[in-house]
Design an enzyme around this catalytic site. Structure first.
Site, mmCIF file in Angstrom:
data_model
loop_
_atom_site.group_PDB
_atom_site.id
_atom_site.type_symbol
_atom_site.label_atom_id
_atom_site.label_comp_id
_atom_site.label_asym_id
_atom_site.label_seq_id
_atom_site.Cartn_x
_atom_site.Cartn_y
_atom_site.Cartn_z
ATOM 1 N N ASN A 78 -33.293 50.927 28.154
ATOM 2 C CA ASN A 78 -34.123 51.351 27.580
ATOM 3 C C ASN A 78 -33.848 52.640 26.276
ATOM 4 O O ASN A 78 -32.750 52.787 27.016
ATOM 5 C CB ASN A 78 -35.389 51.303 28.169
ATOM 6 N N HIS A 89 -17.588 69.995 34.928
ATOM 7 C CA HIS A 89 -17.124 71.162 34.764
ATOM 8 C C HIS A 89 -16.370 72.494 36.021
ATOM 9 O O HIS A 89 -17.495 72.053 36.628
ATOM 10 C CB HIS A 89 -17.691 72.005 33.535
ATOM 11 N N ALA A 126 -37.852 56.496 39.919
ATOM 12 C CA ALA A 126 -37.329 57.388 38.423
ATOM 13 C C ALA A 126 -37.626 58.985 39.440
ATOM 14 O O ALA A 126 -37.729 59.262 40.183
ATOM 15 C CB ALA A 126 -39.248 56.722 38.099
ATOM 16 N N ARG A 169 -35.388 52.997 51.796
ATOM 17 C CA ARG A 169 -35.375 51.514 53.191
ATOM 18 C C ARG A 169 -35.010 50.350 52.807
ATOM 19 O O ARG A 169 -34.227 50.362 50.866
ATOM 20 C CB ARG A 169 -36.911 51.207 53.140
#
Length: 195
Positions: free
Chosen positions: A85, A115, A160, A183
């Protein structure tokens, strides 16, 4: 003597900021992502052609919603039935491999680049790149950040907002900062959606 590109492939410190070859390759990728991001969504064939030119390997069914950004493109390999997306970034100083049937939600980042902690080397423009591997049948939720060297196993869901700093095994729901296994995904999860 090794080139900076060879050093990057080996996961050792390399100069990405002052090497003419790498600068030219990033500029070419930036031009292609600019072209991709300027195409209308309805220009399906043109978009697909740019994606195939930009990326190292793609399956037959690949969809990337603009805007999309990457460093080189040629280090990105995508399997079949891939969907990414909008507003996703792949910093592909090293290989980033996606398996088959991978779904990536908006705003995700896949960052092979890291870095040095010491300021002297960091300020000199040195970095390292470690590969990222995403298995088959994986769903990456919105705003997920996947860091250098991470492998995510098959049939896994990343919740998310997660920051994935370490490998995640197959067949699990994982989420959080840092991302951790919540889980296993079970038959009960599939039964939940059957009617």
């Amino acid at each position: 003597m090794k080139t900076e590109k060879e050093k990057a492939r080996e996961g050792i410190l390399y100069d990405a900021n002052n090497d003419a070859e790498l600068l030219a390759e990033r500029l070419a990728a930036a031009d292609m992502t600019y072209e991709l991001n300027r195409l209308r969504p309805s220009q399906v064939a043109e978009r697909e052609a740019v994606i195939r030119r930009l990326l190292g390997r793609t399956g037959k069914n690949v969809s990337i919603v603009s805007p999309f950004f990457c460093d080189y493109g040629y280090n990105i390999e995508i399997g079949e039935n891939f969907f990414m997306n909008m507003n996703c970034v792949i910093l592909d100083g090293a290989k980033v491999t996606f398996g088959d049937n991978v779904f990536v939600a908006p705003g995700c980042g896949f960052y092979t680049a890291g870095h040095p902690l010491d300021a002297e080397r960091r300020n000199a423009g040195l970095e390292y790149a470690l590969p990222i591997r995403i298995g088959n049948n994986v769903w990456i939720g919105a705003q997920v950040c996947v860091l250098p060297g991470v492998t995510i196993g098959d049939n896994t869901v990343i919740g998310a907002g997660s920051v994935v700093t370490k490998d995640i095994p197959s067949g699990v729901l994982a989420a959080g900062n840092p991302c951790r296994v919540i889980r296993p995904i079970t038959e009960a999860d599939a039964a939940r959606y059957r009617k």
